[in-house]
Design a protein around this motif. Structure first.
Motif, PDB file in Angstrom:
ATOM      1  N   ILE A 287       0.842  -1.207   0.000  1.00 49.36           N
ATOM      2  CA  ILE A 287       0.000   0.000   0.000  1.00 49.36           C
ATOM      3  C   ILE A 287       0.873   1.250   0.000  1.00 49.36           C
ATOM      4  O   ILE A 287       0.632   2.204  -0.749  1.00 49.36           O
ATOM      5  CB  ILE A 287      -0.940  -0.009   1.215  1.00 49.36           C
ATOM      6  CG1 ILE A 287      -1.948  -1.150   1.095  1.00 49.36           C
ATOM      7  CG2 ILE A 287      -1.680   1.325   1.331  1.00 49.36           C
ATOM      8  CD1 ILE A 287      -2.791  -1.373   2.343  1.00 49.36           C
ATOM      9  N   GLU A 291       0.616   4.034  -2.861  1.00 44.66           N
ATOM     10  CA  GLU A 291      -0.018   5.297  -2.480  1.00 44.66           C
ATOM     11  C   GLU A 291       0.984   6.373  -2.070  1.00 44.66           C
ATOM     12  O   GLU A 291       0.617   7.549  -1.937  1.00 44.66           O
ATOM     13  CB  GLU A 291      -1.002   5.054  -1.334  1.00 44.66           C
ATOM     14  CG  GLU A 291      -2.148   4.129  -1.713  1.00 44.66           C
ATOM     15  CD  GLU A 291      -3.135   3.927  -0.578  1.00 44.66           C
ATOM     16  OE1 GLU A 291      -2.937   4.506   0.509  1.00 44.66           O
ATOM     17  OE2 GLU A 291      -4.111   3.179  -0.771  1.00 44.66           O
ATOM     18  N   LYS A 294       1.537   5.342   3.997  1.00 47.50           N
ATOM     19  CA  LYS A 294       0.764   4.245   4.568  1.00 47.50           C
ATOM     20  C   LYS A 294      -0.394   4.787   5.394  1.00 47.50           C
ATOM     21  O   LYS A 294      -0.192   5.671   6.233  1.00 47.50           O
ATOM     22  CB  LYS A 294       1.660   3.350   5.426  1.00 47.50           C
ATOM     23  CG  LYS A 294       2.768   2.676   4.636  1.00 47.50           C
ATOM     24  CD  LYS A 294       3.676   1.849   5.535  1.00 47.50           C
ATOM     25  CE  LYS A 294       4.786   1.191   4.727  1.00 47.50           C
ATOM     26  NZ  LYS A 294       5.699   0.386   5.580  1.00 47.50           N
ATOM     27  N   ILE A 569      -7.629   1.775   8.737  1.00 45.43           N
ATOM     28  CA  ILE A 569      -7.898   0.458   8.155  1.00 45.43           C
ATOM     29  C   ILE A 569      -7.598  -0.624   9.183  1.00 45.43           C
ATOM     30  O   ILE A 569      -6.763  -0.452  10.068  1.00 45.43           O
ATOM     31  CB  ILE A 569      -7.075   0.199   6.870  1.00 45.43           C
ATOM     32  CG1 ILE A 569      -5.561   0.241   7.161  1.00 45.43           C
ATOM     33  CG2 ILE A 569      -7.451   1.191   5.781  1.00 45.43           C
ATOM     34  CD1 ILE A 569      -4.712  -0.173   5.967  1.00 45.43           C
ATOM     35  N   ASP A 573      -8.995  -4.893   5.688  1.00 44.65           N
ATOM     36  CA  ASP A 573      -8.901  -3.828   4.683  1.00 44.65           C
ATOM     37  C   ASP A 573      -7.501  -3.786   4.079  1.00 44.65           C
ATOM     38  O   ASP A 573      -7.324  -3.646   2.863  1.00 44.65           O
ATOM     39  CB  ASP A 573      -9.184  -2.460   5.319  1.00 44.65           C
ATOM     40  CG  ASP A 573     -10.630  -2.311   5.762  1.00 44.65           C
ATOM     41  OD1 ASP A 573     -11.514  -2.857   5.075  1.00 44.65           O
ATOM     42  OD2 ASP A 573     -10.870  -1.654   6.786  1.00 44.65           O
ATOM     43  N   MET A 574      -6.519  -3.880   4.950  1.00 43.38           N
ATOM     44  CA  MET A 574      -5.131  -3.759   4.530  1.00 43.38           C
ATOM     45  C   MET A 574      -4.775  -4.814   3.481  1.00 43.38           C
ATOM     46  O   MET A 574      -4.230  -4.515   2.404  1.00 43.38           O
ATOM     47  CB  MET A 574      -4.215  -3.902   5.752  1.00 43.38           C
ATOM     48  CG  MET A 574      -2.735  -3.723   5.458  1.00 43.38           C
ATOM     49  SD  MET A 574      -1.744  -4.199   6.888  1.00 43.38           S
ATOM     50  CE  MET A 574      -2.304  -3.030   8.104  1.00 43.38           C
ATOM     51  N   ARG A 577      -6.872  -4.424   0.167  1.00 45.18           N
ATOM     52  CA  ARG A 577      -6.411  -3.295  -0.650  1.00 45.18           C
ATOM     53  C   ARG A 577      -5.099  -3.635  -1.346  1.00 45.18           C
ATOM     54  O   ARG A 577      -4.910  -3.336  -2.537  1.00 45.18           O
ATOM     55  CB  ARG A 577      -6.237  -2.045   0.209  1.00 45.18           C
ATOM     56  CG  ARG A 577      -6.000  -0.789  -0.630  1.00 45.18           C
ATOM     57  CD  ARG A 577      -5.742   0.452   0.219  1.00 45.18           C
ATOM     58  NE  ARG A 577      -6.846   0.791   1.085  1.00 45.18           N
ATOM     59  CZ  ARG A 577      -6.897   1.906   1.825  1.00 45.18           C
ATOM     60  NH1 ARG A 577      -5.892   2.774   1.769  1.00 45.18           N
ATOM     61  NH2 ARG A 577      -7.925   2.145   2.609  1.00 45.18           N
ATOM     62  N   HIS A 580      -5.730  -5.922  -4.219  1.00 46.82           N
ATOM     63  CA  HIS A 580      -6.294  -5.193  -5.363  1.00 46.82           C
ATOM     64  C   HIS A 580      -5.191  -4.508  -6.159  1.00 46.82           C
ATOM     65  O   HIS A 580      -5.197  -4.531  -7.400  1.00 46.82           O
ATOM     66  CB  HIS A 580      -7.305  -4.163  -4.852  1.00 46.82           C
ATOM     67  CG  HIS A 580      -7.819  -3.249  -5.924  1.00 46.82           C
ATOM     68  ND1 HIS A 580      -8.684  -3.677  -6.913  1.00 46.82           N
ATOM     69  CD2 HIS A 580      -7.574  -1.917  -6.165  1.00 46.82           C
ATOM     70  CE1 HIS A 580      -8.959  -2.661  -7.725  1.00 46.82           C
ATOM     71  NE2 HIS A 580      -8.297  -1.591  -7.289  1.00 46.82           N
ATOM     72  N   TYR A 581      -4.223  -3.895  -5.469  1.00 49.52           N
ATOM     73  CA  TYR A 581      -3.129  -3.216  -6.169  1.00 49.52           C
ATOM     74  C   TYR A 581      -2.277  -4.209  -6.959  1.00 49.52           C
ATOM     75  O   TYR A 581      -1.773  -3.891  -8.042  1.00 49.52           O
ATOM     76  CB  TYR A 581      -2.259  -2.462  -5.166  1.00 49.52           C
ATOM     77  CG  TYR A 581      -2.913  -1.219  -4.597  1.00 49.52           C
ATOM     78  CD1 TYR A 581      -3.874  -0.512  -5.322  1.00 49.52           C
ATOM     79  CD2 TYR A 581      -2.591  -0.753  -3.324  1.00 49.52           C
ATOM     80  CE1 TYR A 581      -4.476   0.627  -4.799  1.00 49.52           C
ATOM     81  CE2 TYR A 581      -3.186   0.384  -2.791  1.00 49.52           C
ATOM     82  CZ  TYR A 581      -4.137   1.050  -3.535  1.00 49.52           C
ATOM     83  OH  TYR A 581      -4.733   2.179  -3.026  1.00 49.52           O
ATOM     84  N   SER A 605      -8.778 -13.575   2.500  1.00 47.46           N
ATOM     85  CA  SER A 605      -8.109 -12.364   2.023  1.00 47.46           C
ATOM     86  C   SER A 605      -6.615 -12.597   1.810  1.00 47.46           C
ATOM     87  O   SER A 605      -6.032 -12.132   0.830  1.00 47.46           O
ATOM     88  CB  SER A 605      -8.341 -11.210   3.000  1.00 47.46           C
ATOM     89  OG  SER A 605      -7.885 -11.544   4.297  1.00 47.46           O
TER      90      SER A 605
END
Length: 980
Positions: A287, A291, A294, A569, A573-574, A577, A580-581, A605
């Protein structure tokens, strides 16, 4: 261009109807055939071999093989012309084949090198390595190799083509042979490395797991089998063998301390700084890389206690702020906290009573009731402010009936009105009438007679009795009907919702529910589920009102939980996400080998993230080490089905077959002696869904290694002291010490360690919950409080059927996860395992271990007494000491059954039991009694009534069985002539 044709006259005689060719012309790479039924053109690629000539009286015949069973024939040609034409065609044919081969020479050479290399492969022939080779070989075979003719291309080229085509024809066999050759050679090549990489030489199974390098490799690592050594050796091997660079290897662990230990060991063994990371650390880094910074992490993300506290706080806040939700929450605690099973769901009293005890049916007022329907009634009364007593003694004193004091189910305190709930249902008969039925194990006639007696009592004494029935709940109107019936006798004064909730907190029911909610929430987020999916699944699984009631609470709790993240998060979530990246390519993975420790704990997950990393490059390998027998963290989101379906989830594809993977069973334990190792294996494999593994124990036990000690109520502390004293007494006087690990299902069961350590100084004592003990071991393990009950062991909370709504596949086997928890407890022990259990309510696991000789368990202390079955319900009769000092036998289901028998009057200890085929009950001491004609357990003893002496049942007044007393003239004794 050259042409060959029939000579006119000969052609007419040889081919009057034009069935063979009349002329053939070579034009470029094609042969043009003239003939009534002949094709117009043939490619030189279609010719199977050089032209053949046969000289005859009427001219020369030329034959061209087009396929295995079809030739082009031209008869009646001039011999010289035919020879010249055949030579020209053969030259063109050879040139065409060699030209086609030469044009693909580089491609073919690459394929030939890859295929020939399978004879002595330098790298493991994984599916991902060979699949591209196979695909290319098949493509080239279809366009070229299958059309090349050995005679045309020469012997050397033909042999090379044959080798490739043989691989294309049976690639699976070729790969299997190559794997076998590689593994054997690699094990020999790296023998010294395997001997020295760890403090002890690796076992044969550990070595195999290191060199096997399939697209996905699953190493089944049983308790104490050396899984950390395998991961360490694998990472070091990959670097030292030049297979991967250190930064191409990803080591994943579930806990920080495990990751740190793994990093340290790998660096020490390989000399390379390969850093192991937790899933969360990896996700956080991904992440951050995408991004640029963090996101803040929620405070509860790393603290399970804080997470549980947050769920409890959300529940409390919803009760106080949202009226619709607060009603749903209170409904849950009042009516759906436990699984709503009734007498009709069981075949025997024993099964029903056992279930009721496991559920711990405690009302909001605090008393324990005997059925789910009684619980509903009691909680409705409490909610509506109707004061009541549960099972009070009926106030009018009844005349001597021989019965126990009459205790109606409920009495309304203010009005004195009684409520009796009758366990009867309605059955429609063929003639249209209705018949009342009872549960399978209840005597219908006796039950209906009891109903009539109660009605008669109330009528006689002019007391008011409200009747409710099981069929009312079945028809969905038990509580609405109760409200109507009670209206004339009591004014409803509903208690405030927050008052009821405070009562729920006081009874500690929120703790277990918040645990269920937390587990559900994590799995819900991890698997990407929706409420609509859960509602649909609930209907399909027929969870009924309980499923809907739970989701009515969970939905608002989840929404509020998400709001309270406030931009932060959590771990779910972490990881989602980060996945997804990776899936969308915003993060480019450098990893080619992903090594995962404790794979049995992986969640949906986490699996999504691993699969995303694997999908970025075609040659990524997954190396997973775990033990599905130790999968015990479902509350944290783990999903055992990911390991059971490892190939389908993570495997490669080869020759049209998906899910290609390899499984290596380490097959031994370095920890437990044979009796413990084999018993634990047998125990966990009672669930057929568990993956089969072989076990080689660490040693041979010279005395019973598994003992079960049953204890009476409030005697657990003394029993533990006795066990520790026995262990301490066996130590060598010269100062030998021994480690003892005290285990319990729950932390609140921790004993006074300071006192125990003071009293048993030569024992190294420690306490852990079973979940916290994973990875630990001790000479001796003592398992505390292996009792039945809702918060017993097996826990009735952990395996709640509601969790199946957020699991891809439901675990059908009863207490599946709790059985694995028990396996973990058993396998912490090196030398002995002692289990402390209640003699009244032993765990179902304890009962199983005792009943089956396959476990080889030593019988509990005091087990010299026979195990007696309760004739009233099928449970167990326990020997107890009465206040008068006499020995009695009481049913283990004391709150449900109440069967109570005195010991034999002859010996004062034994229990007379019926002798099959006779009218006698005989004690082990030899004393004989006449059996009771009315009950299954009792026997008759002499009693004195108002007018005479008679024989009466020892269970009086519960049983009224009698017989006349008759004396023989000889005075030899007393005989009974029975009467009812």
């Amino acid at each position: 261009m050259i042409r060959l044709q029939q000579r006119p006259l000969f052609g007419f005689f040889l081919n009057p109807f034009g069935t063979t060719a009349r002329a053939i012309e070579l034009k470029g790479d094609h042969l043009l055939v003239t003939g009534r039924s002949m094709p117009a053109a043939l490619s030189l690629a279609d010719i199977g071999e050089a032209p053949a000539l046969r000289k005859g009286v009427l001219g020369t015949t030329l034959s061209l093989q087009v396929s295995a069973n079809r030739d082009v024939i031209l008869r009646g040609t001039d011999h010289a012309d035919a020879c010249a034409f055949a030579d020209t065609v053969q030259t063109a044919w050879v040139s065409f084949n060699t030209g086609a081969f030469d044009r693909e020479a580089q491609r073919f050479d690459r394929l030939h090198t890859a295929v020939s290399g399978l004879a002595r492969p330098g790298r493991y022939p994984a599916a991902c390595r060979l699949a591209p080779v196979l695909n290319d070989a098949r493509s080239l075979d279809a366009t070229l190799l299958s059309k090349l003719k050995a005679e045309a291309i020469g012997t050397d080229r033909a042999e090379r083509v044959t080798l490739v085509r043989k691989f294309v024809a049976d690639p699976r066999a070729a790969r299997a042979t190559a794997i076998s050759v590689f593994v054997a050679a690699e094990l020999d090549r790296w023998e010294q490395f395997f001997d020295t990489v760890e403090s002890k030489p690796l076992t044969a199974e550990q070595r195999l797991s290191v060199v096997v390098d399939e697209d996905a490799t699953l190493v089944l690592a049983g308790a104490g089998s050396g899984k950390t050594s395998v991961i360490t050796a694998k990472a070091a091997y990959l670097v030292k063998a030049g297979i991967r660079k250190p930064d191409e290897i990803l080591l994943l662990a579930f806990a920080k301390n495990a990751a740190a230990e793994m990093s340290e060991r790998v660096k020490a063994r390989s000399g390379e700084p390969i850093v192991a990371r937790t899933f969360h650390a990896l996700a956080y880094d991904i992440i951050g890389a995408v991004e640029g910074s963090k996101p803040a992490l929620a405070d509860h993300a790393t603290d399970d206690a804080a997470f549980s506290a947050l769920i409890k706080q959300i529940l409390k806040d919803l009760v106080h702020t949202m009226s619709a939700v607060s009603r749903a929450i209170i409904d849950w605690f009042s009516h759906f906290l436990v699984e709503p099973k009734t007498e009709w769901d069981f075949k025997t009293k024993h099964e029903f009573y056992t279930h009721m005890e496991q559920q711990d049916l405690r009302t909001l007022q605090g008393e324990k009731v005997k059925s789910y329907e009684e619980l509903q009634i009691a909680n409705w009364l409490y909610e509506n402010g109707v004061a009541y007593e549960y099972e009070p003694v009926y106030e009018p004193k009844l005349p001597e009936t021989g019965r126990r004091d009459y205790q109606p189910d409920f009495r309304l305190t203010e009005s004195g009105v009684y409520i009796e709930h009758f366990g009867v249902r309605r059955q429609k008969m063929a003639d249209g009438t209705e018949k009342l039925t009872t549960a399978p194990f209840v005597n219908r006639d006796d039950y209906l007679a009891s109903m009539a007696w109660k009605r008669e009592v109330h009528a006689t004494h002019e007391s008011t009795m409200i009747e409710t029935y099981s069929y009312e709940r079945q028809e969905g109107r038990l509580l609405t009907g109760l409200a109507e019936k009670i209206a004339p006798h009591a004014k409803l004064s509903p208690r405030p919702v927050d008052t009821i909730y405070d009562r729920v907190i006081e009874m500690k029911q929120v703790d277990t529910f918040s645990q269920l909610l937390g587990t559900f929430l994590r799995k819900f987020k991890s698997g990407g589920y929706s409420l609509e999916h859960c509602e649909s699944a609930s209907d399909k699984m027929k969870l009924g009102k309980r499923g809907r009631a739970f989701l009515a609470v969970f939905g608002p709790v989840f929404d509020e939980y998400q709001k309270r993240l406030a931009g932060r998060i959590d771990f779910e979530d972490m990881i989602l996400r980060a996945a997804h990246y990776v899936e969308t390519g915003r993060y480019l993975s450098p990893f080619r080998h992903i090594l995962v420790d404790e794979f049995q704990d992986i969640s949906q997950s986490r699996a999504k993230l691993v699969k995303a990393l694997k999908g970025q490059h075609p040659d990524v390998r997954i190396f997973a080490v775990g033990d599905d027998w130790q999968s015990i963290f479902r509350f944290a989101g783990s999903d055992i089905h990911l390991m059971r379906k490892f190939g389908a989830e993570f495997g490669g594809t080869f020759d049209g077959e998906a899910g290609i993977h390899s499984t290596v069973d380490l097959g031994r334990t370095f920890r437990s002696v044979d009796q413990i190792a084999f018993a634990a294996r047998t125990f966990v494999l009672r669930n057929p869904a568990q993956i089969q593994k072989q076990i080689v124990p660490a040693g041979i036990a010279t005395e019973p290694a598994i003992k079960i000690v049953t204890t009476a109520k409030h005697e657990g502390v003394k029993a533990l002291s006795d066990v520790l004293a026995a262990l301490s007494s066996k130590l060598d006087p010269a100062g030998e010490t021994s480690s003892v690990l005290l285990l319990a299902r729950y932390r609140y069961l921790e004993p006074d360690l300071r006192d125990l350590r003071r009293r048993f100084a030569r024992l190294t004592l420690s306490f852990k919950t079973i979940h916290a003990s994973k990875g630990l071991e001790a000479d001796h393990v003592v398992l505390l409080n292996a009792d039945s009950g809702r918060v017993g062991f097996p826990s009735q909370i952990v395996d709640d059927p509601l969790l199946a709504l957020v699991s891809p596949d439901e675990e059908a086997f009863q207490n599946a996860e709790e059985r694995r928890v028990m396996y973990v407890a058993m396998t912490r022990a090196r030398r002995t395992l002692t289990i402390l259990a209640s003699n009244a309510r032993p765990s179902a696991f304890v009962s199983e271990l005792l009943k089956d000789p396959a476990y080889g368990v030593s019988q509990p202390s005091g087990s010299d007494q026979d195990v007696h079955e309760c004739g009233e319900c099928g449970g167990r009769l326990l020997r107890v000491q009465g206040q008068d000092g006499r020995t009695w036998y009481r049913c283990a289901h004391s709150e449900q059954c109440g069967n109570f028998l005195p010991a034999c009057s002859g010996c004062g200890v034994g229990l007379p039991r019926r002798v099959e085929g006779t009218l006698q009950s005989k004690c082990s001491c030899g004393k004989v009694h006449p059996t009771c004609p009315d009950c299954a357990n009792g026997w008759l003893v002499e009693r004195t009534g108002r007018h005479s002496t008679f024989l009466g049942c020892v269970r009086f007044p519960t049983c009224l069985g009698k017989a006349q007393l008759a004396r023989k003239p000889s005075g030899r004794g007393v005989t009974g002539k029975r009467r009812r």
